[in-house]
Scaffold this motif. Structure first.
Motif, PDB file in Angstrom:
ATOM      1  N   GLN A  62       1.053  10.464 -10.753  1.00 33.94           N
ATOM      2  CA  GLN A  62      -0.674  10.950 -11.096  1.00 33.94           C
ATOM      3  C   GLN A  62      -0.664  12.360 -10.011  1.00 33.94           C
ATOM      4  O   GLN A  62      -1.868  12.729 -10.179  1.00 33.94           O
ATOM      5  N   HIS A  63       0.318  12.711  -9.108  1.00 30.52           N
ATOM      6  CA  HIS A  63      -0.085  13.735  -8.358  1.00 30.52           C
ATOM      7  C   HIS A  63      -1.298  13.846  -7.549  1.00 30.52           C
ATOM      8  O   HIS A  63      -2.023  15.090  -7.492  1.00 30.52           O
TER       9      HIS A  63
ATOM     10  N   VAL B 262       0.993  -1.062  -0.149  1.00 29.72           N
ATOM     11  CA  VAL B 262       0.241  -0.043  -0.039  1.00 29.72           C
ATOM     12  C   VAL B 262       0.933   1.431   0.064  1.00 29.72           C
ATOM     13  O   VAL B 262       0.854   2.364  -0.683  1.00 29.72           O
ATOM     14  N   ARG B 263       1.993   1.291   0.880  1.00 30.37           N
ATOM     15  CA  ARG B 263       2.872   2.232   0.699  1.00 30.37           C
ATOM     16  C   ARG B 263       3.546   2.561  -0.526  1.00 30.37           C
ATOM     17  O   ARG B 263       3.414   3.874  -1.095  1.00 30.37           O
ATOM     18  N   GLU B 264       3.998   1.404  -1.247  1.00 33.89           N
ATOM     19  CA  GLU B 264       4.427   1.843  -2.291  1.00 33.89           C
ATOM     20  C   GLU B 264       3.657   2.081  -3.559  1.00 33.89           C
ATOM     21  O   GLU B 264       3.759   3.137  -4.127  1.00 33.89           O
ATOM     22  N   PHE B 265       2.282   1.556  -3.315  1.00 34.90           N
ATOM     23  CA  PHE B 265       1.206   2.312  -4.182  1.00 34.90           C
ATOM     24  C   PHE B 265       1.047   3.567  -3.970  1.00 34.90           C
ATOM     25  O   PHE B 265       1.054   4.368  -5.023  1.00 34.90           O
ATOM     26  N   GLN B 266       0.877   4.230  -2.684  1.00 34.15           N
ATOM     27  CA  GLN B 266       0.632   5.448  -2.642  1.00 34.15           C
ATOM     28  C   GLN B 266       1.692   6.306  -3.092  1.00 34.15           C
ATOM     29  O   GLN B 266       1.373   7.423  -3.699  1.00 34.15           O
ATOM     30  N   ARG B 267       2.899   6.029  -2.850  1.00 36.83           N
ATOM     31  CA  ARG B 267       4.138   6.645  -3.256  1.00 36.83           C
ATOM     32  C   ARG B 267       4.279   7.048  -4.951  1.00 36.83           C
ATOM     33  O   ARG B 267       4.307   7.963  -5.374  1.00 36.83           O
ATOM     34  N   ARG B 268       3.823   5.704  -5.583  1.00 35.64           N
ATOM     35  CA  ARG B 268       3.949   5.748  -7.117  1.00 35.64           C
ATOM     36  C   ARG B 268       2.779   6.622  -7.715  1.00 35.64           C
ATOM     37  O   ARG B 268       2.936   7.438  -8.639  1.00 35.64           O
ATOM     38  N   VAL B 269       1.440   6.538  -6.870  1.00 35.31           N
ATOM     39  CA  VAL B 269       0.391   7.416  -7.408  1.00 35.31           C
ATOM     40  C   VAL B 269       0.683   8.920  -6.984  1.00 35.31           C
ATOM     41  O   VAL B 269       0.453   9.594  -8.159  1.00 35.31           O
ATOM     42  N   ASN B 270       1.316   9.030  -6.138  1.00 35.12           N
ATOM     43  CA  ASN B 270       1.806  10.440  -5.714  1.00 35.12           C
ATOM     44  C   ASN B 270       2.446  10.977  -6.893  1.00 35.12           C
ATOM     45  O   ASN B 270       2.622  11.961  -7.343  1.00 35.12           O
ATOM     46  N   HIS B 271       3.561  10.177  -7.037  1.00 34.27           N
ATOM     47  CA  HIS B 271       4.749  10.589  -8.166  1.00 34.27           C
ATOM     48  C   HIS B 271       4.211  10.781  -9.584  1.00 34.27           C
ATOM     49  O   HIS B 271       4.418  11.538 -10.129  1.00 34.27           O
TER      50      HIS B 271
END
Length: 137
Positions: free
Chosen positions: A117-118, A106-115
């Motif tokens: 998809q902003h 979940v943390r990895e997913f959240q980091r990737r989406v933030n990076h």
């Protein structure tokens, strides 16, 4: 894992990545590799929706964190594993137990989406309303 299972797994992964419907033969393979209590796993677009994805375990937006259990956790794990396909998500088992592996995915997913998809969602390993929206997107 024997050669037939490896080939079936490769075909399943390729079909899911390309958005191709997975038939009963692959579904029975998926069920046999996940244990007696699992059912066929696949990600589909929810009816009457252009941008909502589901695995069929759960349709709500309950907040999930370390120690959570049940179908809502299975839904999040399935979306991480089959729809988003992050490296840690690929290794995730869809078992309904929110442990250290699910938290890391979940943390990895959240980091990737933030990076990518902003999205501006918190990188906390908790599946809250904002993370659910992105998981189902």
């Amino acid at each position: 894992m024997n050669v037939r299972k490896r080939i079936a797994l490769a075909v399943t992964t390729a079909a899911l990545g390309a958005g191709i419907a997975v038939g009963p033969a692959v579904s029975s393979f998926a069920a046999s590799t996940q244990g007696a209590t699992a059912h066929a796993v696949g990600v589909t677009q929810a009816p009457n929706s252009q941008d909502t994805w589901t695995c069929g375990y759960y349709s709500g937006h309950k907040t999930l964190k370390y120690g959570s259990r049940g179908n809502a956790v299975k839904e999040a794990q399935c979306l991480l594993k089959y729809h988003w396909k992050t490296p840690k998500g690929r290794r995730l088992s869809v078992d309904g137990k929110y442990g250290p592996g699910t938290t890391a995915a979940v943390r990895e997913f959240q980091r990737r989406v933030n990076h990518n998809q902003h999205a501006h969602i918190s990188v906390d390993g908790i599946v809250g309303p904002a993370t659910w929206r992105w998981l189902r997107y």
